[in-house]
Structure formats: C-alpha cells, structure tokens
Design an enzyme around this catalytic site. Structure first.
Site, PDB file in Angstrom:
ATOM      1  CD  GLU A 107      -1.302  48.494  45.472  1.00  0.00           C
ATOM      2  OE1 GLU A 107      -2.507  48.771  45.597  1.00  0.00           O
ATOM      3  OE2 GLU A 107      -0.748  47.569  46.095  1.00  0.00           O
ATOM      4  CB  SER A 149       3.189  40.881  53.817  1.00  0.00           C
ATOM      5  OG  SER A 149       3.297  40.952  52.412  1.00  0.00           O
ATOM      6  CD  GLU A 153       0.806  50.399  53.012  1.00  0.00           C
ATOM      7  OE1 GLU A 153       0.118  49.540  53.556  1.00  0.00           O
ATOM      8  OE2 GLU A 153       0.561  50.861  51.885  1.00  0.00           O
ATOM      9  CG  HIS A 175      -1.481  52.281  48.417  1.00  0.00           C
ATOM     10  ND1 HIS A 175      -0.852  51.473  47.497  1.00  0.00           N
ATOM     11  CD2 HIS A 175      -1.700  51.522  49.508  1.00  0.00           C
ATOM     12  CE1 HIS A 175      -0.716  50.254  48.023  1.00  0.00           C
ATOM     13  NE2 HIS A 175      -1.223  50.264  49.243  1.00  0.00           N
ATOM     14  CG  ASN A 222      -5.884  49.422  50.619  1.00  0.00           C
ATOM     15  OD1 ASN A 222      -6.864  49.580  49.896  1.00  0.00           O
ATOM     16  ND2 ASN A 222      -4.641  49.669  50.205  1.00  0.00           N
ATOM     17  N   GLY A 281       2.003  42.926  49.450  1.00  0.00           N
ATOM     18  CA  GLY A 281       1.454  41.834  48.642  1.00  0.00           C
ATOM     19  C   GLY A 281       2.460  40.745  48.295  1.00  0.00           C
ATOM     20  CE  LYS A 288      -3.383  46.763  48.546  1.00  0.00           C
ATOM     21  NZ  LYS A 288      -2.033  46.277  48.268  1.00  0.00           N
TER      22      LYS A 288
HETATM   23  P1  PGA Z   1      -0.729  43.792  51.784  1.00  0.00           P
HETATM   24  O1  PGA Z   1      -1.106  45.285  51.314  1.00  0.00           O
HETATM   25  O2  PGA Z   1      -1.190  43.672  53.225  1.00  0.00           O
HETATM   26  O3  PGA Z   1      -1.514  42.898  50.863  1.00  0.00           O
HETATM   27  O4  PGA Z   1       0.727  43.641  51.648  1.00  0.00           O
HETATM   28  C1  PGA Z   1      -0.911  46.392  52.159  1.00  0.00           C
HETATM   29  C2  PGA Z   1      -1.242  47.663  51.446  1.00  0.00           C
HETATM   30  O5  PGA Z   1      -0.928  47.785  50.252  1.00  0.00           O
HETATM   31  O6  PGA Z   1      -1.806  48.595  52.038  1.00  0.00           O
END
Ligand code: PGA
Length: 258
Positions: free
Chosen positions: A104, A220, A174, A102, A10, A180, A12
């Site tokens: 976000e 992560s 997640e 997601h 992803n 992140g 982003k």
């Molecule tokens: P990350 O993001 O691996 O940077 O923690 C995962 C995601 O949001 O899909």
C-alpha cells in the site's frame, strides 16, 4: 533450523486510541494464561497516534508477550520533513519492529526500492527490526515474473546491509492480489516463493544467515488458513491485516501458530 514464529497484526489506518486500547487489552486478556515460550512472537502495529496507548497497555502487562511495531517511518533523524516520523520517535514508545515497503505504501504513496533500502538501513542502525514487505501484482504473476520481481525487491531492500544484520531482519511475502481480497495464496505456492526468497538471502548473506531470517506470509490470513500455512517448511508466521482487527480472530491465529 528452528525459527521462532511471528504473528504480526497490521492494523493499517484503523482504530483511534480508545479502540486501539480495547483491541490490545482483548489480545492481552486472551493470552494471559498461555506460557510465553509456547506463544509465537506476537506483534501489533497500530497507527502512529495509537502507539502511546498500546505501548502503555503492553508495558502494564509486564509479560513481554506482545511487542509493538510501527507501520512506517522516515529514514532521516530529524529536520524539515513535514508529516514524517523518525525512527527514534518510534523507538521512544519502546517499539521493536517497523513495517516497511508494504504494497500500500509502494502503490498509493509511491515508495521506491531505494527509499525502502534507506529505511531498512536506518532501522537496523537504530537497533530495531524491519519487517520488509515484498510481493507481486496479479499482472506480474500472470506474466510469470513473480520470482524475479521478488528477488529484485529483496536485493534492493538489503543493498549494503551486513550479512549478520540480514540474519535479523523479518521479511513478509504478501502477494498483492491476496491482500484484503479474501483470496489466500495456496500454501504450497507461498512456501515455494518463500523458499526462493531464502535462496536470494543466501546469495546476499550466506546460507547460515539466510536460514535465520523469519519470513512471514501475508494476504487474507484467517483462523481457518493459519494451520496449513504454518505447516509449510519455510513459512515462519504471518502478517495479518483484516483478521487482526478483532481480538478473537487474531488470537485464534496466534493459537493456530502454536
Ligand atoms: P489482509 O492484509 O490480511 O487484510 O489481507 C495483510 C496485509 O496487508 O498486511
């Protein structure tokens, strides 16, 4: 039940067209000598404006080793929806997957379970595969409501979806506190939650269909964590954010899932 693993990147809101091309070329080059059947299903999700350039790169390799995903969509086919992108417009780039729900999008853009359900149904209807994200906040975890919160997200996202269609969706668990932050969820705990998701799916669609659903872990994921995550009984791959932005680390994760 053997389920083909998925490693999905992803990206982003990163990478213009040139950067996207460079990244997908790097992945392509690094996996070119690996037999397709030995690889997990490799998926990349660039920003909308890079779908074209990444689609072209994937098509020229002709190997079918990398599949394209969008990071979001709108559920209506067309019309007065300024700033939105329809599923057919995404399908036009030969994308096979669309990430929906997601955290976000839920937190920053106020997406509701109802919207995510509409998107899931429209994506399935169009013949694409939704990657449906779910996960708890740190506060919910500390309050002990993780399992009920996630069950509710899954039930609402799949409301009205036929049991045989449920079998083909992809779920990404997640935990929001792990996204992140560099803090991964303990693998055994992630597996426990994912088993709970599978139990919820069995209630919705029957055990046979639930056993077919690929459930990914996200939050992560790094080259150092993937082996232990993949060794768990119910983790079928990873949705990778930060570590998918460099070909080297993403490819290490792909290899770690083999
Ligand atoms: P990350 O993001 O691996 O940077 O923690 C995962 C995601 O949001 O899909």
């Amino acid at each position: 039940m053997s389920r083909r693993p998925i490693i999905a990147g992803n990206w982003k809101m990163h990478n213009n067209r040139e950067e996207s091309k460079k990244l997908v070329c790097g992945i392509k080059e690094a996996i070119k000598d690996i037999d397709k059947d030995a690889l997990p299903e490799v998926v990349v999700a660039p920003v909308f404006t890079s779908l074209g350039v990444v689609a072209d790169e994937i098509a020229t390799c002709g190997c079918g080793k990398i599949k394209l995903s969008a990071q979001n969509c709108y559920y209506e086919a067309k019309g007065a929806f300024t700033g939105e992108i329809s599923i057919d417009m995404i399908k036009d780039f030969d994308a096979k997957f669309i990430i929906i729900g997601h955290s976000e999008r839920r937190q920053i853009f106020s997406e509701t379970d109802e919207m995510i359900n509409k998107k899931a149904k429209a994506i399935i209807e169009a013949g694409l595969t939704p990657i449906i994200c779910c996960g708890e906040t740190l506060e919910q975890r500390e309050l002990g409501v993780t399992d009920s919160h996630i069950a509710s997200q899954i039930v609402k996202a799949l409301d009205g979806v036929a049991p045989t269609d449920v079998a083909n969706v992809v779920i990404a668990y997640e935990p929001i506190w792990a996204i992140g932050t560099g803090k991964t969820c303990d693998s055994a705990e992630a597996n426990r939650v994912i088993k709970g998701i599978r139990a919820t799916l069995a209630q919705i669609a029957g055990k046979e269909n639930a056993d077919k659903v690929r459930i990914l872990y996200g939050g992560s994921v790094k080259p150092e964590t993937i082996k232990e995550q993949m060794a768990q009984s119910d983790i079928d791959g990873a949705l990778v954010g930060g570590a998918s932005l460099k070909a080297d680390s993403f490819v290490e994760i792909i290899k770690g899932a083999m």
